[in-house]
Design a protein around this motif. Structure first.
Motif, PDB file in Angstrom:
ATOM      1  N   THR A   1       0.833  -1.204   0.000  1.00 57.41           N
ATOM      2  CA  THR A   1       0.000   0.000   0.000  1.00 57.41           C
ATOM      3  C   THR A   1       0.862   1.246   0.000  1.00 57.41           C
ATOM      4  OG1 THR A   1      -1.742  -1.159   1.186  1.00 57.41           O
ATOM      5  CG2 THR A   1      -1.774   1.249   1.276  1.00 57.41           C
ATOM      6  N   ALA A   2       1.963   1.180   0.769  1.00 58.36           N
ATOM      7  CA  ALA A   2       2.847   2.342   0.846  1.00 58.36           C
ATOM      8  C   ALA A   2       3.556   2.604  -0.468  1.00 58.36           C
ATOM      9  CB  ALA A   2       3.877   2.139   1.957  1.00 58.36           C
TER      10      ALA A   2
ATOM     11  N   ARG B   1       2.213   2.496  -3.449  1.00 55.96           N
ATOM     12  CA  ARG B   1       1.310   2.921  -4.516  1.00 55.96           C
ATOM     13  C   ARG B   1       1.916   4.098  -5.282  1.00 55.96           C
ATOM     14  NH1 ARG B   1      -4.222   2.877  -0.887  1.00 55.96           N
ATOM     15  NH2 ARG B   1      -4.918   0.766  -1.416  1.00 55.96           N
TER      16      ARG B   1
ATOM     17  N   SER C   1      -0.065  -5.667   0.326  1.00 54.63           N
ATOM     18  CA  SER C   1      -0.449  -5.455   1.725  1.00 54.63           C
ATOM     19  C   SER C   1      -1.853  -5.983   1.988  1.00 54.63           C
ATOM     20  CB  SER C   1      -0.393  -3.961   2.064  1.00 54.63           C
ATOM     21  OG  SER C   1       0.916  -3.466   1.941  1.00 54.63           O
ATOM     22  N   THR C   2      -2.751  -5.763   1.012  1.00 58.70           N
ATOM     23  CA  THR C   2      -4.133  -6.205   1.180  1.00 58.70           C
ATOM     24  C   THR C   2      -4.402  -7.516   0.452  1.00 58.70           C
ATOM     25  OG1 THR C   2      -4.821  -4.946  -0.761  1.00 58.70           O
ATOM     26  CG2 THR C   2      -4.892  -3.802   1.361  1.00 58.70           C
ATOM     27  N   SER C   3      -3.390  -7.992  -0.310  1.00 55.19           N
ATOM     28  CA  SER C   3      -3.495  -9.243  -1.064  1.00 55.19           C
ATOM     29  C   SER C   3      -4.702  -9.219  -2.000  1.00 55.19           C
ATOM     30  CB  SER C   3      -3.600 -10.444  -0.099  1.00 55.19           C
ATOM     31  OG  SER C   3      -2.463 -10.511   0.723  1.00 55.19           O
ATOM     32  N   GLN C   4      -4.875  -8.138  -2.669  1.00 53.66           N
ATOM     33  CA  GLN C   4      -5.942  -8.064  -3.646  1.00 53.66           C
ATOM     34  C   GLN C   4      -5.568  -7.107  -4.775  1.00 53.66           C
ATOM     35  OE1 GLN C   4      -8.818  -5.259  -1.054  1.00 53.66           O
ATOM     36  NE2 GLN C   4      -9.561  -5.789  -3.074  1.00 53.66           N
TER      37      GLN C   4
ATOM     38  N   ILE D   1     -13.973  -4.006  -1.352  1.00 53.05           N
ATOM     39  CA  ILE D   1     -13.478  -5.339  -1.070  1.00 53.05           C
ATOM     40  C   ILE D   1     -14.167  -6.342  -1.994  1.00 53.05           C
ATOM     41  CG2 ILE D   1     -13.039  -7.021   0.741  1.00 53.05           C
ATOM     42  CD1 ILE D   1     -11.906  -4.215   1.232  1.00 53.05           C
TER      43      ILE D   1
ATOM     44  N   ASN E   1      -9.024  -2.754   7.046  1.00 53.30           N
ATOM     45  CA  ASN E   1      -9.614  -1.764   6.142  1.00 53.30           C
ATOM     46  C   ASN E   1      -9.954  -0.465   6.874  1.00 53.30           C
ATOM     47  OD1 ASN E   1     -10.470  -0.843   3.619  1.00 53.30           O
ATOM     48  ND2 ASN E   1     -12.615  -1.350   4.073  1.00 53.30           N
ATOM     49  N   VAL E   2      -9.132  -0.146   7.836  1.00 58.83           N
ATOM     50  CA  VAL E   2      -9.289   1.119   8.553  1.00 58.83           C
ATOM     51  C   VAL E   2      -7.964   1.863   8.441  1.00 58.83           C
ATOM     52  CG1 VAL E   2      -9.594   2.214  10.809  1.00 58.83           C
ATOM     53  CG2 VAL E   2     -11.026   0.276  10.155  1.00 58.83           C
ATOM     54  N   SER E   3      -8.010   3.034   7.856  1.00 54.81           N
ATOM     55  CA  SER E   3      -6.772   3.809   7.715  1.00 54.81           C
ATOM     56  C   SER E   3      -6.424   4.536   9.004  1.00 54.81           C
ATOM     57  CB  SER E   3      -6.916   4.823   6.582  1.00 54.81           C
ATOM     58  OG  SER E   3      -7.988   5.728   6.851  1.00 54.81           O
TER      59      SER E   3
ATOM     60  N   PHE F   1     -12.213   4.564   6.809  1.00 53.29           N
ATOM     61  CA  PHE F   1     -11.951   3.334   6.057  1.00 53.29           C
ATOM     62  C   PHE F   1     -10.804   3.537   5.075  1.00 53.29           C
ATOM     63  CE2 PHE F   1     -16.766   3.147   6.576  1.00 53.29           C
ATOM     64  CZ  PHE F   1     -16.674   2.563   7.832  1.00 53.29           C
ATOM     65  N   THR F   2      -9.996   2.524   4.929  1.00 49.43           N
ATOM     66  CA  THR F   2      -8.926   2.580   3.925  1.00 49.43           C
ATOM     67  C   THR F   2      -9.535   2.579   2.525  1.00 49.43           C
ATOM     68  OG1 THR F   2      -7.400   1.428   5.383  1.00 49.43           O
ATOM     69  CG2 THR F   2      -6.871   1.419   3.036  1.00 49.43           C
ATOM     70  N   SER F   3     -10.365   1.579   2.260  1.00 44.87           N
ATOM     71  CA  SER F   3     -11.094   1.531   0.995  1.00 44.87           C
ATOM     72  C   SER F   3     -12.557   1.846   1.298  1.00 44.87           C
ATOM     73  CB  SER F   3     -10.976   0.149   0.356  1.00 44.87           C
ATOM     74  OG  SER F   3      -9.631  -0.106   0.004  1.00 44.87           O
TER      75      SER F   3
ATOM     76  N   MET G   1      -7.395  -9.469   2.335  1.00 49.02           N
ATOM     77  CA  MET G   1      -6.791  -8.335   3.054  1.00 49.02           C
ATOM     78  C   MET G   1      -6.355  -8.803   4.444  1.00 49.02           C
ATOM     79  SD  MET G   1      -8.486  -4.663   4.020  1.00 49.02           S
ATOM     80  CE  MET G   1      -8.560  -4.104   2.348  1.00 49.02           C
ATOM     81  N   THR G   2      -5.175  -8.373   4.864  1.00 46.31           N
ATOM     82  CA  THR G   2      -4.633  -8.796   6.148  1.00 46.31           C
ATOM     83  C   THR G   2      -4.871  -7.718   7.201  1.00 46.31           C
ATOM     84  OG1 THR G   2      -2.910 -10.005   4.996  1.00 46.31           O
ATOM     85  CG2 THR G   2      -2.547  -9.552   7.333  1.00 46.31           C
TER      86      THR G   2
ATOM     87  N   THR H   1      -3.610   3.687  11.412  1.00 45.94           N
ATOM     88  CA  THR H   1      -3.432   2.261  11.688  1.00 45.94           C
ATOM     89  C   THR H   1      -2.160   1.725  11.074  1.00 45.94           C
ATOM     90  OG1 THR H   1      -4.635   1.665   9.691  1.00 45.94           O
ATOM     91  CG2 THR H   1      -5.914   1.922  11.713  1.00 45.94           C
ATOM     92  N   GLY H   2      -1.628   2.433  10.098  1.00 43.62           N
ATOM     93  CA  GLY H   2      -0.441   1.943   9.402  1.00 43.62           C
ATOM     94  C   GLY H   2      -0.762   1.300   8.070  1.00 43.62           C
ATOM     95  N   GLU H   3      -2.035   1.186   7.747  1.00 40.48           N
ATOM     96  CA  GLU H   3      -2.370   0.606   6.446  1.00 40.48           C
ATOM     97  C   GLU H   3      -1.932   1.521   5.308  1.00 40.48           C
ATOM     98  OE1 GLU H   3      -6.353  -0.639   5.901  1.00 40.48           O
ATOM     99  OE2 GLU H   3      -6.383  -1.951   7.657  1.00 40.48           O
ATOM    100  N   LEU H   4      -1.917   2.807   5.559  1.00 44.34           N
ATOM    101  CA  LEU H   4      -1.514   3.773   4.536  1.00 44.34           C
ATOM    102  C   LEU H   4      -0.413   4.661   5.103  1.00 44.34           C
ATOM    103  CD1 LEU H   4      -5.018   4.980   3.253  1.00 44.34           C
ATOM    104  CD2 LEU H   4      -3.514   3.282   2.207  1.00 44.34           C
ATOM    105  N   PRO H   5       0.425   5.202   4.223  1.00 48.25           N
ATOM    106  CA  PRO H   5       1.403   6.189   4.688  1.00 48.25           C
ATOM    107  C   PRO H   5       0.678   7.349   5.355  1.00 48.25           C
ATOM    108  CG  PRO H   5       1.877   5.523   2.432  1.00 48.25           C
ATOM    109  CD  PRO H   5       0.542   4.941   2.780  1.00 48.25           C
TER     110      PRO H   5
ATOM    111  N   VAL I   1      -2.883   9.288   4.734  1.00 44.02           N
ATOM    112  CA  VAL I   1      -3.953   9.319   5.729  1.00 44.02           C
ATOM    113  C   VAL I   1      -4.407  10.758   5.959  1.00 44.02           C
ATOM    114  CG1 VAL I   1      -4.508   8.913   8.158  1.00 44.02           C
ATOM    115  CG2 VAL I   1      -3.202   7.213   6.867  1.00 44.02           C
TER     116      VAL I   1
ATOM    117  N   LYS J   1      -6.433  11.986   3.148  1.00 40.57           N
ATOM    118  CA  LYS J   1      -7.739  11.336   3.003  1.00 40.57           C
ATOM    119  C   LYS J   1      -8.665  11.605   4.194  1.00 40.57           C
ATOM    120  CE  LYS J   1      -8.090   6.854   3.706  1.00 40.57           C
ATOM    121  NZ  LYS J   1      -9.263   6.731   4.605  1.00 40.57           N
ATOM    122  N   ASP J   2      -8.125  11.617   5.422  1.00 41.09           N
ATOM    123  CA  ASP J   2      -8.970  11.612   6.612  1.00 41.09           C
ATOM    124  C   ASP J   2      -9.113  12.968   7.284  1.00 41.09           C
ATOM    125  OD1 ASP J   2      -9.255   8.967   6.100  1.00 41.09           O
ATOM    126  OD2 ASP J   2      -7.768   8.307   7.576  1.00 41.09           O
TER     127      ASP J   2
END
Lengths: 535, 145
Positions: free
Chosen positions: A402-403, A405, A418-421, A438, A467-469, A483-485, B1-2, B27-31, B35, B38-39
Motif C-alpha cells: 500500500t505504501a 502505490r 499489503s491487502t493481497s488483492q 473489497i 480496512n481502517v486507515s 476506512f482505507t477503501s 486483506m490482512t 493504523t499503518g495501512e496507509l502512509p 492518511v 484522506k482523513d
C-alpha cells in the motif's frame, strides 16, 4: 816624577834631566791613559777603548765630539759598528754588498737581493699563489678591492644570496633573452607571446571596421580595451586588437603570426560571448596580415551551463553556440524532439528505418550492438489503441505494498501485496477491482468490510484493524473510524463491542462515528472500543 | 486483506469545527501523508506530530486546543469541565441524603440528613473556590483528586 811647577834646578843637572825624562815618560804614557801626571791641559789622546779622541781638561779626559763625520771610509779588513750606522746625504750605499744568507736563514743577517729573490715571493702584479693563501675576512657588505675570503663569501651567501637549491627572490630579475632549452627560465615577454593571452573585453559577432570606439556584442568599448576580432570578411584581419580613437592595432601579445599559433583567450562581456573561451586554430608557417586567422569557441556560458541541465537527458544544439535540454517523445508519426524550454531551433531527427525492415516488429539492440526483433523494456509507455494478446500466458501487472502505490491516476490498476488483492484507482480512492472496495472471494455480503479495536483512554491507541486507515479522536468518547477503501455507500451496519454504552453509526461511505458513554450517558472514554462494519 | 497491527507513533492533529482538537491515529495501512490527505476534512490545515506531543491525561480532553507547536489546554474550559465534575460528584454524594429528606421516611432522622447535606455543601464550596483559584491544569487535577 818631575815637578813642573817647581823644578829643582838647584840640585844637580842630573836631576833636571831626570825631570825631563819623567816628563817624556808621562807624555808617552798618556796615549794609553795610564797616567795623567805632567800633562798640560788641552792635551789630546786617542782612547782606544772608547774609540774616541779625548782631551785633558786638567782633571779628566773628555770626548772631543759625540760623532765624527767621515768624507770617506775604506777598510781593508773587517769593520764593526758598535752603534747605530746612519747614512745621510744624497749619496746612499749605492754599491754595498753583503754575503747572501741561506734561503731558509731566519736571523739578523742582512738580506741581500739574492736572498730576497730566492724566497720566491708572489709578485704584486698577477701573482700565482700556491698552497692555501689566507687573507683577512671582510665584513658583510664590504664592496672594495679587498680580497674576499671563503668566509666572506659564505657569509654573504647566508646573508643575502639565492642558493641554487632554492629560495625567494626579493627583487626582480632580468633574463638575457628567450629560452633556448626546455629547462631555461622564461621572461614575461616570452610567456605573453605564448598560448594564453590576456582576456578580451568583448568579441565580435560580425565584420567590423577596425578603428574608433564602437559597441560590439552589446559592449560599449573604450580606448585601450582588448577585442577578439573573429568575423572579418578578410579573415587575415582576425586577431586580438586594442581599441583606439583611430585605427586599431594588434595587441602586443598577438602581433606576430607565432604569437597566435595555439593561442587561447577569454572574453569577459557581451550578449552572445560573455564568459567565453576561444582557441586560435592557425598553424605555424603563416604570415600575419596575409594568411587567414580563425578562432574557435571552446567554451561559453551555455557550455558551462551544461552541468546545470541535469545528470540525464538529451542535450541538443538549438542555435549557434547554444545548447539546451530536449526530450524525445514518440508521436503518431514516429520520434520527435520536443521544445522543452521554448528555445527555437529544434534539431531534426531522421529515422534510419527502410522498406526492408519488417513492419509491426519491435527492433531492439542486442548485447553486441546489433539490431534485431526483440523485447521492448520501458520504464513507462502509453498507447492509444486497445492492446490485445493471442498468448495463452498472462499479463503481469505492477504489484507492491500500500505504501508503494504510485501517484494515483484514474484508471490505474495494480496488485496490492499489503491487502493481497487487485485494486484500481477510480479517480478519488484506491478500491478493489469490483469498484466497491473489497472483492476478495472471501468477502461477500455477509463478511465484515472493516473493523477496528482501540483503547480510548490515556494515549489513544489502535490494537488492530482491518480496512481502517485511522481513527479520529474528536473529544471525550467521540471518535471517527476512517476506512482505507471506501464502502459502496453509507448504507452499512456498524456493530460496536467491548465496553458497553457505546454507539456507532454510519456517516459516509468513507467513515463511521463512534460514541462511548458513562452510565449516566455523559461522554466517557473507554478502554476497549470495538467497531465492525458489515454490508 | 490482512488485518493491520503495526501502529505508528505519529499523529495528525487539526482544529475541529467546535474549536477543539481532533487527533487522527493512523493504523499503518496507509502512509501517514496519505492518511492526512484522506482523513483530514478538506480545506483544514493539519500538523503531523509525535504521539509524545499529545497529552496522555484525558481528564480535560474537551478543553484541548491547538497551540503554537502542540496540543494545549484552554484553562477556562478546563475549569468549566472541573465544575461539571464537581457538580456530578456532589450530586452523587447528595443522593442518599436527598432520598431521606424527600421521602420523609419514618424513623429516620431528617435533621441528620440535612446536616450531612450541609457538610457536603461546605466541602464542595471549598472545591469550587479552589477550582476558581486554580491557574494550571495540574492544580485543577489536584483539586479534583
Amino acid at each position: 816624577m818631575a815637578n813642573w811647577s817647581n823644578p829643582v834646578l838647584t840640585s844637580t843637572y842630573t836631576n833636571f834631566m831626570n825631570e825631563l825624562k819623567d816628563r817624556d815618560t808621562d807624555l808617552a804614557l798618556q796615549f794609553d791613559g795610564t797616567t795623567s801626571s805632567n800633562l798640560a791641559t788641552g792635551t789630546i789622546r786617542w782612547d782606544s777603548t772608547a774609540g774616541r779622541w779625548k782631551k785633558w781638561n786638567g782633571s779628566s779626559w773628555a770626548e772631543l765630539a759625540a760623532t765624527y763625520a767621515l768624507t770617506a771610509l775604506s777598510t781593508t779588513g773587517n769593520a764593526t759598528i758598535g752603534g747605530t750606522l746612519s747614512v745621510t746625504g744624497s749619496t746612499a750605499l749605492a754599491a754595498a754588498t753583503a754575503t747572501t744568507p741561506a734561503t731558509a736563514d731566519n736571523s739578523t743577517k742582512i738580506a741581500t737581493t739574492a736572498f730576497v729573490n730566492a724566497q720566491n715571493y708572489a709578485p704584486l702584479a698577477s701573482p700565482t699563489l700556491t698552497g692555501t693563501p689566507a687573507a683577512p675576512t671582510a665584513s658583510i657588505g664590504t664592496n672594495t678591492t679587498q680580497i674576499a675570503t671563503t668566509a666572506f663569501v659564505n657569509a654573504e651567501i647566508a646573508n643575502d644570496a639565492l642558493l641554487k637549491t632554492g629560495g625567494t627572490l626579493t627583487g626582480a630579475i632580468t633574463l638575457s633573452g628567450d629560452p633556448t632549452a626546455d629547462l631555461h627560465a622564461v621572461p614575461r615577454q616570452w610567456v605573453e607571446s605564448r598560448a594564453s593571452k590576456e582576456s578580451c573585453r568583448a568579441a565580435t559577432t560580425s565584420n567590423i571596421t577596425l578603428s574608433g570606439t564602437q559597441t560590439i556584442d552589446g559592449v560599449a568599448l573604450s580606448i585601450g580595451d582588448r577585442v577578439l576580432v573573429n568575423n572579418q570578411s578578410t579573415a587575415s584581419q582576425n586577431g586580438i586588437y586594442v581599441v583606439a580613437s583611430g585605427a586599431w592595432t594588434r595587441a602586443t601579445d598577438g602581433n606576430t603570426w607565432n604569437d597566435l599559433v595555439g593561442a587561447y583567450t577569454t572574453v569577459e562581456q557581451g550578449t552572445a560571448n560573455v564568459d567565453s573561451m576561444w582557441l586560435c586554430e592557425i598553424v605555424r608557417g603563416g604570415t600575419l596580415g596575409t594568411t587567414a586567422v580563425t578562432w574557435q569557441l571552446i567554451s561559453n556560458a551555455q557550455v558551462a551551463a551544461l552541468g546545470a541541465l541535469g545528470t540525464t537527458g538529451l542535450i541538443t544544439r538549438t542555435a549557434a553556440n547554444t545548447v539546451a535540454a530536449r526530450s524525445i517523445a514518440v508521436s503518431g508519426t514516429g520520434l520527435s524532439v520536443t521544445n522543452g524550454n521554448g528555445v527555437s531551433g529544434n534539431p531534426t531527427v531522421t529515422s534510419n528505418a527502410t522498406s526492408a525492415n519488417t513492419a509491426s516488429t519491435i527492433v531492439a539492440r542486442d548485447a553486441s550492438g546489433n539490431f534485431a526483433a526483440g523485447t521492448l523494456t520501458l520504464a513507462s509507455f502509453s498507447y492509444s489503441g486497445t492492446p490485445t494478446s493471442s498468448s495463452t500466458g498472462a499479463f503481469e501487472i505492477p504489484s507492491g505494498t500500500t505504501a508503494q502505490r504510485p501517484t494515483a491516476a484514474q484508471g490505474q490498476i495494480r496488485y496490492n501485496t499489503s491487502t493481497s488483492q487487485f485494486e484500481g484507482y477510480n479517480g478519488s480512492a484506491w478500491n478493489g477491482l469490483a469498484g466497491n472496495g473489497i472483492v476478495d472471494s472471501q468477502l461477500t455480503g455477509t463478511t465484515c468490510k472493516a473493523w477496528v479495536n482501540f483503547n480510548g483512554t490515556g494515549t489513544v491507541a489502535i490494537r488492530a484493524s482491518f480496512n481502517v486507515s485511522s481513527i479520529t479522536d474528536n473529544g471525550t468518547g467521540d471518535y471517527t473510524v476512517n476506512f482505507t477503501s471506501a464502502l459502496a455507500d453509507a448504507n452499512y451496519t456498524v456493530v460496536n463491542g467491548g465496553d458497553l454504552l457505546a454507539n456507532a453509526i454510519p456517516s459516509t461511505a468513507n467513515q463511521a462515528f463512534v460514541y462511548t458513554y458513562a452510565s449516566n450517558f455523559t461522554s466517557q472514554d473507554k478502554g476497549i472500543v470495538q467497531v465492525a462494519i458489515f454490508r | 486483506m490482512t488485518p493491520t497491527t503495526t501502529m505508528t507513533n505519529q499523529r495528525i492533529i487539526f482544529q475541529n469545527e467546535s474549536g477543539g482538537v481532533s487527533v487522527i491515529i493512523p493504523t499503518g495501512e496507509l502512509p501517514i501523508e496519505e492518511v492526512a490527505k484522506k482523513d483530514v476534512p478538506a480545506g483544514v490545515s493539519y500538523e503531523i506530530v509525535s504521539v509524545d506531543d499529545i497529552p496522555s491525561d484525558r481528564t480535560f480532553r474537551n478543553a484541548w486546543v491547538m497551540g503554537d507547536c502542540c496540543v494545549e489546554h484552554d484553562i477556562d474550559k478546563c475549569k468549566e469541565l472541573a465544575h461539571d465534575k464537581r457538580r456530578a460528584m456532589r450530586a452523587e454524594e447528595f443522593a442518599p441524603h436527598d432520598e431521606v429528606i424527600m421521602k420523609q421516611i419514618p424513623g429516620v432522622d431528617a435533621t441528620e440528613a440535612e446536616a450531612k447535606r450541609q457538610e457536603i455543601r461546605d466541602k464542595y464550596a471549598a472545591v469550587q473556590d479552589a477550582i476558581d483559584a486554580a491557574s494550571t491544569v495540574d492544580e485543577l487535577l489536584e483539586v479534583l483528586d
